[in-house]
Design an enzyme around this catalytic site. Structure first.
Site, PDB file in Angstrom:
ATOM      1  CE  LYS A  50      -2.916   2.441   3.298  1.00 13.51           C
ATOM      2  NZ  LYS A  50      -3.937   2.266   4.319  1.00 13.51           N
TER       3      LYS A  50
HETATM    4  C1  R5P Z   1      -1.501   4.991   7.597  1.00 17.80           C
HETATM    5  O1  R5P Z   1      -0.478   4.601   8.041  1.00 17.80           O
HETATM    6  C2  R5P Z   1      -2.761   4.286   7.823  1.00 17.80           C
HETATM    7  O2  R5P Z   1      -2.703   2.938   7.444  1.00 17.80           O
HETATM    8  C3  R5P Z   1      -3.956   4.935   7.176  1.00 17.80           C
HETATM    9  O3  R5P Z   1      -5.054   4.316   7.681  1.00 17.80           O
HETATM   10  C4  R5P Z   1      -3.894   4.852   5.684  1.00 17.80           C
HETATM   11  O4  R5P Z   1      -2.851   5.573   5.149  1.00 17.80           O
HETATM   12  C5  R5P Z   1      -5.161   4.963   4.859  1.00 17.80           C
HETATM   13  O5  R5P Z   1      -5.913   5.975   5.121  1.00 17.80           O
HETATM   14  P1  R5P Z   1      -6.071   7.275   4.242  1.00 17.80           P
HETATM   15  O6  R5P Z   1      -6.772   6.873   2.975  1.00 17.80           O
HETATM   16  O7  R5P Z   1      -6.948   8.111   5.136  1.00 17.80           O
HETATM   17  O8  R5P Z   1      -4.726   7.854   3.973  1.00 17.80           O
END
Ligand code: R5P
Length: 264
Positions: free
Chosen positions: A176
């Site tokens: 991710k």
């Molecule tokens: C970050 O380290 C976390 O996993 C967040 O939950 C992630 O980045 C995803 O959330 P967003 O789409 O709000 O950035």
């Protein structure tokens, strides 16, 4: 992949499109009561029918999600610093916060760990990450590598492909990371599937355009949080994101769907 690993991994994806809309609500592990997640159960409940997997912490899972819910869980197993640590340059200086035994007890389909490449503590996070991967592999659990780059480094194709490739080479089954220009480069140089994080809340049409561009560049889907749960209509927004990821809708089509659902 052995059977257990393959079974858990495949549960994260829509079987028809082969892509995924992961819903990230793990923000509390370093941001506390994040806007939109103050009552996490109320925020997540209406969205569950539209989620391919839910990414969260063990505390959120235990306290806000009923055990009879039928949704694959991506359990965050890293943490250790808060948003305040940015002030002294320690943001995302993370270690292991959940044992693999606990992940199994909670019936996780995958575990997630954040690594920070290009920071003074990258060695710490990368080595802890590999400990988690070794344990997870032992039990056939895929590890999602949440990949960030150090403060001051551009979130561009050069650094994000470096970081994503490192995390994949260390053993992550899924990556991710953030969307950037030339995202094709990040995807094509990574040997495992890539999903994008949404990042800070931006206008709905812009978030849909980002999701579309990522998928067209080869991302296997999204792992979005704030751009869904902070939307003026989260249920409409997640359905619009699904249209892009699973049905190849264009940003215009998806935004039209968002407005239609919002006004219904
Ligand atoms: C970050 O380290 C976390 O996993 C967040 O939950 C992630 O980045 C995803 O959330 P967003 O789409 O709000 O950035």
């Amino acid at each position: 992949m052995d059977w257990g690993m393959e079974n858990r991994f495949s549960r994260l994806f829509d079987q028809k499109s082969g892509r995924t809309v992961l819903f990230a609500v793990d923000h509390g592990y370093f941001m506390g009561p994040t806007t939109g997640l103050e009552q996490l159960d109320k925020a997540v409940g209406p969205l569950l029918p539209y989620v391919d997997a839910l990414m969260l912490t063990r505390g959120a899972l235990r306290n806000y999600i009923k055990p009879n819910v039928d949704v694959p869980i991506i359990l965050r197993v890293s943490g250790g610093t808060s948003i305040l640590a940015r002030e002294w340059g320690d943001l995302l200086h993370e270690g292991i916060t959940v044992s693999m035994e606990e992940a199994i007890r909670l019936n996780a389909s995958a575990v997630a760990f954040s690594v920070m490449v290009g920071s003074r503590f990258e060695r710490d996070t990368l080595l802890e990450f590999t400990k988690v991967i070794d344990e997870a592999e032992r039990y056939g659990i895929p590890t999602l590598g949440v990949v960030a780059v150090g403060e001051g480094l551009n979130r561009d194709a050069r650094y994000l492909s470096l970081a994503g490739r490192i995390a994949a080479e260390l053993g992550a089954r899924l990556i991710k990371t953030y969307y950037c220009e030339e995202f094709e480069r990040v995807v094509s140089t990574c040997p495992v599937p890539v999903v994008i994080a949404g990042g800070k809340k931006i206008p709905e049409k812009d978030a849909l355009t980002m999701a579309y561009s990522a998928v067209q560049a080869g991302a296997v889907g999204v792992d979005m949080g704030r751009n869904i749960f902070q939307s003026e209509d989260p249920v409409a927004m997640i359905q619009a994101v699904r249209a892009i990821v699973h049905k190849n809708a264009t940003p215009d089509e998806a935004f039209e769907l968002f407005n239609e659902l919002k006004n219904r």
